[in-house]
Design an enzyme around this catalytic site. Structure first.
Site, PDB file in Angstrom:
ATOM      1  N   SER A  99       0.941  -1.283   0.090  1.00 18.17           N
ATOM      2  CA  SER A  99       0.128  -0.108   0.120  1.00 18.17           C
ATOM      3  C   SER A  99       0.927   1.157   0.042  1.00 18.17           C
ATOM      4  O   SER A  99       1.590   1.455  -0.879  1.00 18.17           O
ATOM      5  CB  SER A  99      -0.863  -0.092   1.245  1.00 18.17           C
ATOM      6  OG  SER A  99      -1.770   0.950   0.909  1.00 18.17           O
ATOM      7  N   ASP A 229      -9.429  -6.176  -4.195  1.00 16.22           N
ATOM      8  CA  ASP A 229      -8.797  -5.130  -3.271  1.00 16.22           C
ATOM      9  C   ASP A 229      -9.974  -3.793  -3.408  1.00 16.22           C
ATOM     10  O   ASP A 229      -9.931  -3.155  -4.366  1.00 16.22           O
ATOM     11  CB  ASP A 229      -7.758  -4.653  -3.688  1.00 16.22           C
ATOM     12  CG  ASP A 229      -6.706  -3.776  -2.757  1.00 16.22           C
ATOM     13  OD1 ASP A 229      -7.857  -2.911  -1.968  1.00 16.22           O
ATOM     14  OD2 ASP A 229      -5.522  -3.546  -2.493  1.00 16.22           O
ATOM     15  N   HIS A 257      -7.283  -5.749   0.656  1.00 14.89           N
ATOM     16  CA  HIS A 257      -6.001  -5.067   0.876  1.00 14.89           C
ATOM     17  C   HIS A 257      -5.372  -5.422   2.176  1.00 14.89           C
ATOM     18  O   HIS A 257      -5.102  -4.956   3.157  1.00 14.89           O
ATOM     19  CB  HIS A 257      -6.680  -3.520   1.110  1.00 14.89           C
ATOM     20  CG  HIS A 257      -5.476  -2.618   1.015  1.00 14.89           C
ATOM     21  ND1 HIS A 257      -4.949  -2.319  -0.115  1.00 14.89           N
ATOM     22  CD2 HIS A 257      -5.031  -1.797   1.879  1.00 14.89           C
ATOM     23  CE1 HIS A 257      -4.267  -1.284   0.032  1.00 14.89           C
ATOM     24  NE2 HIS A 257      -4.213  -0.909   1.204  1.00 14.89           N
TER      25      HIS A 257
END
Length: 290
Positions: A99, A229, A257
């Site tokens: 991320s 995601d 995620h």
């Protein structure tokens, strides 16, 4: 595992290592507001089993690392990663970021390629403007509202983390809610407050579109992304892979995620394979099991 510290200017960075010192050096970079323990011990152990000496650290404004007194950039966060490499005596390392941590890893590879042996960018993007799927904007807003609330104590922090991951975690894999409650409770004393989280958001936004810079990356690169995601649409991962010459994209159906336990063998194998490609060695490959 004990926690050590190093400094980048006036910022103190907390870090720890996993595995024997003789392994291939691998640096894990966490995502938005997450402590280093968000990389599960079991996932770190899977990487150690594949021959890595693993280091993980708390980004500035997260975990046991310093809280900043001003806004900063992704480049400065990449400098924090370099400080950890220096403290460990590692001239270079394989880098894995998730991320926001993937964005930091991308900057590290683009600007300090001599310190990066290979790059694995997970659940990330080359530009924050391709992050959110408009069809899932409501879910992301609920995540941001919930994450902005201050839990009353460790137990409440654990329940908050469970609720957050129910929003953005993997729909194809049941979450380990006992581990999430434990992580949230144990991280409560060092949680990222609202001001600190806003500084991290500002760093991501200020970086803008980095695709032109990523075109200069010359290290073996792997891009991993969950096809389910909700926080980063799969097109963000594909855009990352398209921006970096020679990068390979791998998508996982049912993954959100997070890093589901069921995918640790496959993901660690992919990381081993891209690391082996740096040395010109045919690794065992993602389909192999140990």
């Amino acid at each position: 595992m004990s926690v050590a510290t190093t400094s980048n200017g006036d910022i103190e960075i907390a870090y720890q290592t996993v595995g024997p010192a003789g392994g291939r050096p691998l640096l894990l970079i966490t995502g938005f507001t997450a402590p280093m323990a968000a990389w599960p011990d079991g996932f770190c152990a899977a990487l150690v089993d594949r021959g890595f000496h693993v280091a993980r650290f708390d980004n500035r404004d997260a975990g046991r690392s310093s809280r900043a007194t001003r806004r900063y950039t992704l480049a400065e966060m990449a400098g924090d990663a370099l400080a950890v490499l220096d403290a460990l005596g590692w001239p270079a390392a394989h880098v894995v970021g998730q991320s926001m941590g993937g964005m930091v890893g991308q900057v590290l590879a683009a600007r300090h390629g001599e310190r990066v042996l290979s790059l694995t960018s997970m659940s990330s993007a080359p530009d924050h403007r391709v992050r959110v799927d408009p069809r899932r904007l409501g879910l992301v807003l609920r995540y941001l509202v919930l994450s902005a609330r201050t839990p009353a104590g460790p137990a409440a922090a654990g329940e908050q983390l469970v609720r957050l991951m129910r929003l953005i975690g993997s729909p194809g894999y049941p979450p380990d809610e006992a581990w999430l409650r434990r992580l949230g409770a144990e991280s409560f004393a060092h949680r990222t407050d609202l001001a600190a989280s806003r500084r991290q958001v500002a760093a991501v936004r200020a970086a803008g579109d980095r695709r032109a810079e990523l075109a200069g990356v010359r290290v073996p690169t792997l891009v991993l992304h969950g096809e389910a995601d909700p926080a980063q649409p799969p097109r963000a991962g594909r855009a990352t892979a398209a921006a970096i010459p020679g990068a390979r994209f791998v998508g996982y159906p049912g993954m959100g995620h997070d890093v589901p336990r069921e995918l640790w063998p496959a993901i660690s194998a992919e990381i081993e394979a891209v690391a082996a490609s740096r040395d010109g060695v045919a690794g065992p490959g993602p389909a192999a099991a140990r």
